[in-house]
Design a protein around this motif. Structure first.
Motif, mmCIF file in Angstrom:
data_model
loop_
_atom_site.group_PDB
_atom_site.id
_atom_site.type_symbol
_atom_site.label_atom_id
_atom_site.label_comp_id
_atom_site.label_asym_id
_atom_site.label_seq_id
_atom_site.Cartn_x
_atom_site.Cartn_y
_atom_site.Cartn_z
ATOM 1 N N GLY A 246 0.822 -1.213 0.000
ATOM 2 C CA GLY A 246 0.000 0.000 0.000
ATOM 3 C C GLY A 246 0.851 1.256 0.000
ATOM 4 N N PRO A 247 0.228 2.409 -0.212
ATOM 5 C CA PRO A 247 0.978 3.661 -0.303
ATOM 6 C C PRO A 247 1.423 4.200 1.057
ATOM 7 N N VAL A 248 2.518 4.934 1.037
ATOM 8 C CA VAL A 248 2.993 5.671 2.210
ATOM 9 C C VAL A 248 2.299 7.034 2.188
ATOM 10 N N LYS A 249 1.326 7.217 3.055
ATOM 11 C CA LYS A 249 0.552 8.469 3.068
ATOM 12 C C LYS A 249 1.176 9.443 4.076
ATOM 13 N N TRP A 250 2.353 9.933 3.713
ATOM 14 C CA TRP A 250 3.095 10.792 4.637
ATOM 15 C C TRP A 250 2.432 12.157 4.815
ATOM 16 N N THR A 251 2.015 12.760 3.720
ATOM 17 C CA THR A 251 1.347 14.065 3.808
ATOM 18 C C THR A 251 0.153 13.988 4.748
ATOM 19 N N GLN A 252 -0.678 12.980 4.553
ATOM 20 C CA GLN A 252 -1.886 12.835 5.355
ATOM 21 C C GLN A 252 -1.549 12.539 6.817
ATOM 22 N N SER A 253 -0.501 11.734 7.053
ATOM 23 C CA SER A 253 -0.096 11.405 8.430
ATOM 24 C C SER A 253 0.362 12.644 9.180
ATOM 25 N N VAL A 254 1.214 13.439 8.532
ATOM 26 C CA VAL A 254 1.735 14.649 9.185
ATOM 27 C C VAL A 254 0.587 15.620 9.486
ATOM 28 N N ARG A 255 -0.325 15.765 8.545
ATOM 29 C CA ARG A 255 -1.465 16.662 8.784
ATOM 30 C C ARG A 255 -2.300 16.196 9.971
ATOM 31 N N ASN A 256 -2.477 14.887 10.097
ATOM 32 C CA ASN A 256 -3.238 14.369 11.240
ATOM 33 C C ASN A 256 -2.489 14.557 12.549
ATOM 34 N N MET A 257 -1.175 14.423 12.509
ATOM 35 C CA MET A 257 -0.385 14.651 13.722
ATOM 36 C C MET A 257 -0.498 16.110 14.166
ATOM 37 N N ILE A 258 -0.442 17.009 13.200
ATOM 38 C CA ILE A 258 -0.587 18.443 13.518
ATOM 39 C C ILE A 258 -1.983 18.732 14.063
ATOM 40 N N LYS A 259 -2.989 18.132 13.436
ATOM 41 C CA LYS A 259 -4.371 18.310 13.898
ATOM 42 C C LYS A 259 -4.526 17.820 15.337
ATOM 43 N N ASP A 260 -3.766 16.779 15.689
ATOM 44 C CA ASP A 260 -3.845 16.218 17.043
ATOM 45 C C ASP A 260 -2.907 16.903 18.034
ATOM 46 N N GLY A 261 -2.249 17.977 17.614
ATOM 47 C CA GLY A 261 -1.475 18.793 18.543
ATOM 48 C C GLY A 261 0.008 18.901 18.300
ATOM 49 N N ALA A 262 0.575 18.136 17.361
ATOM 50 C CA ALA A 262 2.027 18.200 17.119
ATOM 51 C C ALA A 262 2.411 19.560 16.515
ATOM 52 N N ASN A 263 3.406 20.191 17.130
ATOM 53 C CA ASN A 263 3.917 21.454 16.569
ATOM 54 C C ASN A 263 5.445 21.489 16.540
ATOM 55 N N TYR A 264 6.055 20.366 16.948
ATOM 56 C CA TYR A 264 7.517 20.268 16.971
ATOM 57 C C TYR A 264 7.909 18.848 16.553
ATOM 58 N N PHE A 265 8.503 18.739 15.369
ATOM 59 C CA PHE A 265 8.873 17.437 14.814
ATOM 60 C C PHE A 265 10.388 17.241 14.873
ATOM 61 N N VAL A 266 10.826 16.156 15.493
ATOM 62 C CA VAL A 266 12.250 15.845 15.599
ATOM 63 C C VAL A 266 12.546 14.641 14.709
ATOM 64 N N GLU A 267 13.418 14.834 13.706
ATOM 65 C CA GLU A 267 13.793 13.745 12.806
ATOM 66 C C GLU A 267 14.908 12.928 13.446
ATOM 67 N N VAL A 268 14.641 11.638 13.629
ATOM 68 C CA VAL A 268 15.549 10.757 14.345
ATOM 69 C C VAL A 268 16.132 9.741 13.373
ATOM 70 N N GLY A 269 17.402 9.918 13.009
ATOM 71 C CA GLY A 269 18.031 9.028 12.042
ATOM 72 C C GLY A 269 18.860 9.823 11.056
ATOM 73 N N PRO A 270 19.385 9.152 10.029
ATOM 74 C CA PRO A 270 20.262 9.843 9.083
ATOM 75 C C PRO A 270 19.503 10.831 8.195
ATOM 76 N N GLY A 271 20.135 11.970 7.914
ATOM 77 C CA GLY A 271 19.589 12.921 6.961
ATOM 78 C C GLY A 271 18.568 13.888 7.526
ATOM 79 N N LYS A 272 18.058 14.749 6.628
ATOM 80 C CA LYS A 272 17.076 15.769 7.000
ATOM 81 C C LYS A 272 15.892 15.796 6.036
ATOM 82 N N THR A 273 15.693 14.705 5.310
ATOM 83 C CA THR A 273 14.651 14.659 4.285
ATOM 84 C C THR A 273 13.268 14.945 4.850
#
Length: 291
Positions: A246-273
């Motif tokens: 199935g598809p990786v729905k990243w756009t939709q996931s991030v929007r739902n996280m923001i809707k649920d209160g996320a305002n600070y995202f920490v990328e854990v792992g290699p790179g900054k993509t």
């Protein structure tokens, strides 16, 4: 509200993880255990291998997973209230929120990588990034093409990756350019990830997942398939299996996280993509790297 996000395939680089390895004894021990679990010296490839060595799927996926989990051990991950991972990164996220042990997670990632590689060898298949079109246009064009070609990664508005049989992908690229795409680029991958062509790999991975203990998470995971918060271990297993075809729905996931209160995202792992993608999804949120 802090969210931890974990990158997927493509974020690897030569030398990855060496700073983490040298930072603390407990991290060194965890990373060294990976060689025994996998049955080959992956750390040497991560630290001193070539780009070509790292691009091999059986190496790339475990390497990114090892680096990401080591990052979690090295930083203060307390205070995070949700996690998500892009494709492969979902396994790292499930270690971070207590669902999987490092050892079980690495075994599953290795199994996934080998199964995906085997599926790739069966059919000539590929992926392509489509830039500058609405998702609906890409979906409609793909649905009209003979052969298998489907939307695979909803990365951010105006960036959608398609996946499928090589002839069908090539036809889709032409038609999407005609429809107004700014660019249509074949990606340097050796198969059609997140498409029906991964069905053989899905069956093999499902067996391994169903034999693995999944704990109740300490914080919700926003999974690629559902895009919403999940806390039930049985549902997490099911979604992880579905993710392969199935598809990786990243756009939709991030929007739902923001809707649920996320305002600070920490990328854990290699790179900054992922930071770049998240900023394109919603420029109002703050982003950072774990290290």
């Amino acid at each position: 509200m802090k969210a931890l996000v974990f990158p997927g395939q493509g974020s690897q680089f030569v030398g990855m993880g060496k700073v983490l390895y040298d930072s603390r004894r407990e991290i060194k021990d965890i990373m060294e255990s990976a060689n025994d679990i996998l049955g080959f010296d992956i750390l040497s490839i991560m630290f001193e291998g070539t780009d070509e060595d790292l691009k091999k799927t059986k190496v790339t996926q475990p390497a990114i997973f090892i680096h990401s989990v080591a990052c979690v051990k090295a930083v203060d991950a307390t205070g995070a209230q949700m996690v998500a991972g892009h494709s492969l990164g979902e396994f790292s996220a499930l270690v971070a929120n207590g669902v999987l042990s490092f050892e079980d997670g690495l075994r599953l990632v290795s199994k996934r990588a080998l199964a995906m590689q085997a599926a790739c060898d069966v059919n000539p298949s590929s992926m392509a990034a489509i830039l500058g079109l609405n998702d609906e246009v890409v979906e409609n064009v793909c649905s009209e093409i003979e052969g298998i070609v489907v939307p695979a990664n909803y990365n951010c508005p105006g960036q959608l990756v398609i996946s499928g049989e090589t002839p069908a992908v090539e036809v889709a690229m032409l038609k999407l350019k005609e429809a107004g795409a700014k660019r249509a680029l074949l990606l340097p991958v050796n198969g059609a990830f997140h498409s029906p062509l991964m069905q053989p790999a899905q069956e093999e991975l499902a067996k391994a997942i169903n034999e693995t203990k999944f704990n109740k998470p300490i914080i919700p995971v926003y999974q690629n398939i559902t895009t919403t918060a999940v806390i039930d271990p049985v549902e997490i297993k099911e979604n992880l299996i579905k993710q392969l075809t199935g598809p990786v729905k990243w756009t939709q996931s991030v929007r739902n996280m923001i809707k649920d209160g996320a305002n600070y995202f920490v990328e854990v792992g290699p790179g900054k993509t992922l930071q770049g993608l998240i900023k394109k999804i919603d420029s109002s949120v703050d982003t950072a790297t774990a290290l």
